[in-house]
Design a protein around this motif. Structure first.
Motif, PDB file in Angstrom:
ATOM      1  N   PHE A 125       0.920  -1.200  -0.003  1.00  0.00           N
ATOM      2  CA  PHE A 125       0.061   0.052  -0.106  1.00  0.00           C
ATOM      3  C   PHE A 125       0.943   1.317   0.154  1.00  0.00           C
ATOM      4  CE2 PHE A 125      -2.082   3.437   2.448  1.00  0.00           C
ATOM      5  CZ  PHE A 125      -2.935   3.706   1.675  1.00  0.00           C
ATOM      6  N   ILE A 126       1.861   1.325   0.622  1.00  0.00           N
ATOM      7  CA  ILE A 126       2.699   2.504   0.968  1.00  0.00           C
ATOM      8  C   ILE A 126       3.325   2.868  -0.444  1.00  0.00           C
ATOM      9  CG2 ILE A 126       4.816   3.170   1.912  1.00  0.00           C
ATOM     10  CD1 ILE A 126       3.945   1.556   4.435  1.00  0.00           C
ATOM     11  N   VAL A 127       3.827   1.620  -1.029  1.00  0.00           N
ATOM     12  CA  VAL A 127       4.658   1.749  -2.386  1.00  0.00           C
ATOM     13  C   VAL A 127       3.334   2.119  -3.271  1.00  0.00           C
ATOM     14  CG1 VAL A 127       5.811   0.452  -4.380  1.00  0.00           C
ATOM     15  CG2 VAL A 127       6.568   0.028  -1.849  1.00  0.00           C
ATOM     16  N   GLN A 128       2.538   1.472  -3.543  1.00  0.00           N
ATOM     17  CA  GLN A 128       1.386   1.808  -4.488  1.00  0.00           C
ATOM     18  C   GLN A 128       0.799   3.298  -4.277  1.00  0.00           C
ATOM     19  OE1 GLN A 128      -1.261  -1.197  -4.332  1.00  0.00           O
ATOM     20  NE2 GLN A 128       0.148  -2.981  -5.572  1.00  0.00           N
ATOM     21  N   VAL A 129       0.406   3.679  -2.984  1.00  0.00           N
ATOM     22  CA  VAL A 129      -0.366   4.806  -3.002  1.00  0.00           C
ATOM     23  C   VAL A 129       0.527   6.089  -2.764  1.00  0.00           C
ATOM     24  CG1 VAL A 129      -2.264   5.621  -1.694  1.00  0.00           C
ATOM     25  CG2 VAL A 129      -2.502   3.378  -2.581  1.00  0.00           C
ATOM     26  N   VAL A 130       1.304   5.693  -1.326  1.00  0.00           N
ATOM     27  CA  VAL A 130       1.819   6.809  -0.773  1.00  0.00           C
ATOM     28  C   VAL A 130       2.964   7.465  -1.566  1.00  0.00           C
ATOM     29  CG1 VAL A 130       3.248   7.800   1.078  1.00  0.00           C
ATOM     30  CG2 VAL A 130       1.368   6.263   1.361  1.00  0.00           C
ATOM     31  N   LEU A 131       3.991   6.317  -2.197  1.00  0.00           N
ATOM     32  CA  LEU A 131       4.933   6.966  -3.099  1.00  0.00           C
ATOM     33  C   LEU A 131       4.621   7.368  -4.510  1.00  0.00           C
ATOM     34  CD1 LEU A 131       7.936   4.246  -2.293  1.00  0.00           C
ATOM     35  CD2 LEU A 131       7.649   6.729  -1.636  1.00  0.00           C
ATOM     36  N   SER A 132       3.406   6.967  -5.144  1.00  0.00           N
ATOM     37  CA  SER A 132       2.814   7.424  -6.150  1.00  0.00           C
ATOM     38  C   SER A 132       2.373   8.918  -5.905  1.00  0.00           C
ATOM     39  CB  SER A 132       1.638   6.708  -6.419  1.00  0.00           C
ATOM     40  OG  SER A 132       1.915   5.649  -6.988  1.00  0.00           O
ATOM     41  N   LEU A 133       1.632   9.223  -4.777  1.00  0.00           N
ATOM     42  CA  LEU A 133       1.572  10.558  -4.423  1.00  0.00           C
ATOM     43  C   LEU A 133       2.658  11.295  -4.457  1.00  0.00           C
ATOM     44  CD1 LEU A 133      -1.473   9.947  -2.025  1.00  0.00           C
ATOM     45  CD2 LEU A 133      -1.451  10.862  -4.276  1.00  0.00           C
ATOM     46  N   PHE A 134       3.904  10.886  -3.683  1.00  0.00           N
ATOM     47  CA  PHE A 134       5.185  11.657  -3.655  1.00  0.00           C
ATOM     48  C   PHE A 134       5.434  11.746  -4.996  1.00  0.00           C
ATOM     49  CE2 PHE A 134       4.955  10.323   0.979  1.00  0.00           C
ATOM     50  CZ  PHE A 134       4.577  11.743   1.366  1.00  0.00           C
ATOM     51  N   ALA A 135       5.501  11.100  -5.913  1.00  0.00           N
ATOM     52  CA  ALA A 135       6.001  11.043  -7.079  1.00  0.00           C
ATOM     53  C   ALA A 135       5.323  12.283  -7.835  1.00  0.00           C
ATOM     54  CB  ALA A 135       5.606   9.906  -8.058  1.00  0.00           C
ATOM     55  N   ILE A 136       4.141  12.458  -7.973  1.00  0.00           N
ATOM     56  CA  ILE A 136       3.293  13.708  -8.347  1.00  0.00           C
ATOM     57  C   ILE A 136       3.781  14.869  -7.515  1.00  0.00           C
ATOM     58  CG2 ILE A 136       1.158  14.426  -8.528  1.00  0.00           C
ATOM     59  CD1 ILE A 136      -0.164  11.862  -8.736  1.00  0.00           C
ATOM     60  N   LEU A 137       4.043  14.711  -6.326  1.00  0.00           N
ATOM     61  CA  LEU A 137       4.558  15.962  -5.642  1.00  0.00           C
ATOM     62  C   LEU A 137       5.866  16.446  -6.043  1.00  0.00           C
ATOM     63  CD1 LEU A 137       4.141  17.936  -3.286  1.00  0.00           C
ATOM     64  CD2 LEU A 137       5.463  16.275  -1.890  1.00  0.00           C
ATOM     65  N   PHE A 138       6.755  15.294  -6.585  1.00  0.00           N
ATOM     66  CA  PHE A 138       8.153  15.792  -6.773  1.00  0.00           C
ATOM     67  C   PHE A 138       8.228  16.356  -8.190  1.00  0.00           C
ATOM     68  CE2 PHE A 138      10.374  12.826  -3.831  1.00  0.00           C
ATOM     69  CZ  PHE A 138      10.503  13.634  -2.883  1.00  0.00           C
ATOM     70  N   THR A 139       7.532  15.797  -9.151  1.00  0.00           N
ATOM     71  CA  THR A 139       7.508  16.149 -10.610  1.00  0.00           C
ATOM     72  C   THR A 139       6.631  17.317 -10.789  1.00  0.00           C
ATOM     73  OG1 THR A 139       5.625  14.701 -11.229  1.00  0.00           O
ATOM     74  CG2 THR A 139       7.786  13.990 -11.372  1.00  0.00           C
ATOM     75  N   TYR A 140       5.666  17.875  -9.793  1.00  0.00           N
ATOM     76  CA  TYR A 140       4.760  18.685 -10.091  1.00  0.00           C
ATOM     77  C   TYR A 140       5.507  20.117 -10.635  1.00  0.00           C
ATOM     78  CZ  TYR A 140       1.563  22.989  -9.096  1.00  0.00           C
ATOM     79  OH  TYR A 140       0.783  23.773  -9.272  1.00  0.00           O
ATOM     80  N   ASP A 141       6.432  20.515  -9.869  1.00  0.00           N
ATOM     81  CA  ASP A 141       7.218  21.801 -10.479  1.00  0.00           C
ATOM     82  C   ASP A 141       8.460  21.677 -10.954  1.00  0.00           C
ATOM     83  OD1 ASP A 141       8.247  23.258  -7.321  1.00  0.00           O
ATOM     84  OD2 ASP A 141       8.614  21.250  -8.199  1.00  0.00           O
ATOM     85  N   ALA A 142       8.975  20.270 -11.719  1.00  0.00           N
ATOM     86  CA  ALA A 142      10.024  20.014 -12.249  1.00  0.00           C
ATOM     87  C   ALA A 142      10.328  21.192 -13.235  1.00  0.00           C
ATOM     88  CB  ALA A 142      10.179  18.580 -12.590  1.00  0.00           C
ATOM     89  N   ILE A 143       9.335  21.304 -14.265  1.00  0.00           N
ATOM     90  CA  ILE A 143       9.869  22.066 -15.298  1.00  0.00           C
ATOM     91  C   ILE A 143       9.194  23.583 -15.079  1.00  0.00           C
ATOM     92  CG2 ILE A 143       9.264  22.508 -17.946  1.00  0.00           C
ATOM     93  CD1 ILE A 143       9.548  19.560 -17.939  1.00  0.00           C
ATOM     94  N   ASN A 144       8.017  23.688 -14.606  1.00  0.00           N
ATOM     95  CA  ASN A 144       7.567  24.808 -14.540  1.00  0.00           C
ATOM     96  C   ASN A 144       8.433  25.607 -13.293  1.00  0.00           C
ATOM     97  OD1 ASN A 144       5.461  24.609 -16.251  1.00  0.00           O
ATOM     98  ND2 ASN A 144       4.102  23.881 -14.893  1.00  0.00           N
ATOM     99  N   GLY A 145       8.661  24.954 -12.326  1.00  0.00           N
ATOM    100  CA  GLY A 145       9.511  25.913 -11.471  1.00  0.00           C
ATOM    101  C   GLY A 145      11.009  26.261 -12.119  1.00  0.00           C
ATOM    102  N   GLU A 146      11.234  25.515 -12.965  1.00  0.00           N
ATOM    103  CA  GLU A 146      12.701  26.034 -13.556  1.00  0.00           C
ATOM    104  C   GLU A 146      12.502  27.141 -14.442  1.00  0.00           C
ATOM    105  OE1 GLU A 146      15.876  23.964 -14.753  1.00  0.00           O
ATOM    106  OE2 GLU A 146      15.705  22.479 -13.269  1.00  0.00           O
ATOM    107  N   ARG A 147      11.140  27.180 -15.058  1.00  0.00           N
ATOM    108  CA  ARG A 147      10.723  28.295 -16.267  1.00  0.00           C
ATOM    109  C   ARG A 147      10.623  29.640 -15.172  1.00  0.00           C
ATOM    110  NH1 ARG A 147       5.062  29.253 -18.736  1.00  0.00           N
ATOM    111  NH2 ARG A 147       5.633  30.978 -20.153  1.00  0.00           N
ATOM    112  N   GLU A 148       9.855  29.447 -13.774  1.00  0.00           N
ATOM    113  CA  GLU A 148       9.814  30.450 -13.138  1.00  0.00           C
ATOM    114  C   GLU A 148      10.956  31.043 -12.497  1.00  0.00           C
ATOM    115  OE1 GLU A 148       6.683  29.550 -10.201  1.00  0.00           O
ATOM    116  OE2 GLU A 148       5.257  29.210 -11.623  1.00  0.00           O
ATOM    117  N   ASN A 149      12.010  30.132 -12.317  1.00  0.00           N
ATOM    118  CA  ASN A 149      13.314  30.499 -11.726  1.00  0.00           C
ATOM    119  C   ASN A 149      14.105  31.018 -12.815  1.00  0.00           C
ATOM    120  OD1 ASN A 149      12.577  29.785  -9.127  1.00  0.00           O
ATOM    121  ND2 ASN A 149      13.640  27.896  -9.352  1.00  0.00           N
ATOM    122  N   GLY A 150      13.765  30.949 -14.111  1.00  0.00           N
ATOM    123  CA  GLY A 150      14.861  31.482 -15.161  1.00  0.00           C
ATOM    124  C   GLY A 150      15.758  30.503 -15.573  1.00  0.00           C
TER     125      GLY A 150
END
Length: 178
Positions: A125-150
């Motif tokens: 359950f931890i691998v399937q659900v919790v880490l999936s949510l954390f993967a979304i959290l990590f990738t959320y601003d991967a590119i847009n965050g760099e765009r905003e930072n320049g």
């Protein structure tokens, strides 16, 4: 250039407060799930031993073979401490007779239906659900965050294709999750 971007992304993830919070939450959940799994296994083992003792007493007290109840109990699996698997889905005992098929009945879900809705929190359950949510959290601003930072324009000022850039982002985030 690809390895530099992977290292940059990995350092960005490992040094972020999100990673520390993720690591602490996952570690805590894993420890809690193992503790609960150990307690659940001990309870199932005690119940199995009690049922075996009752079956032995029934056999000893029976005056003829027609009075012996032919019930077989399923022994708990030690690995259910980590991953419950089908332990809660299948039954715990079976009636043995010449007229009926052997079928496991009385699962923990049939005794307490609340477990059927809220599953056991285990490592799967931890691998399937919790880490999936954390993967979304990590990738959320991967590119847009760099765009905003320049830094996105700075990265594309170097000779790197968009495919290599996305591959580096993906590899860095994946390594950070692992």
């Amino acid at each position: 250039m690809l390895s530099i971007l992977i290292q940059k992304e990995l350092k960005n993830i490992l040094l972020s407060p999100k990673f520390v919070a993720t690591f602490l939450v996952c570690s805590l959940l894993i420890l809690i799930s193992v503790f609960i799994g150990i307690n659940e296994y001990k309870n199932a083992q005690n119940q199995y031993q009690a049922n075996q003792e009752i079956a032995r007493q029934n056999i000893a007290e029976a005056s003829n073979w027609g009075r012996v109840r032919n019930i077989v109990h399923r022994e708990p699996i030690p690995m259910q401490i980590f991953v419950s698997g089908l332990h809660f889905d299948v039954g715990r005992l079976s009636n043995i007779s010449t007229f009926d098929d052997i079928k496991l009945i009385r699962s923990p879900y049939s005794d307490e239906t609340i477990f059927a809705i809220f599953r056991f929190i285990d490592f799967a359950f931890i691998v399937q659900v919790v880490l999936s949510l954390f993967a979304i959290l990590f990738t959320y601003d991967a590119i847009n965050g760099e765009r905003e930072n320049g830094t996105l324009k700075l990265a594309f000022a170097n000779p790197i294709s968009r495919v290599q850039y996305l591959l580096a982002k993906f590899a860095g985030i994946w390594l950070g999750l692992v």
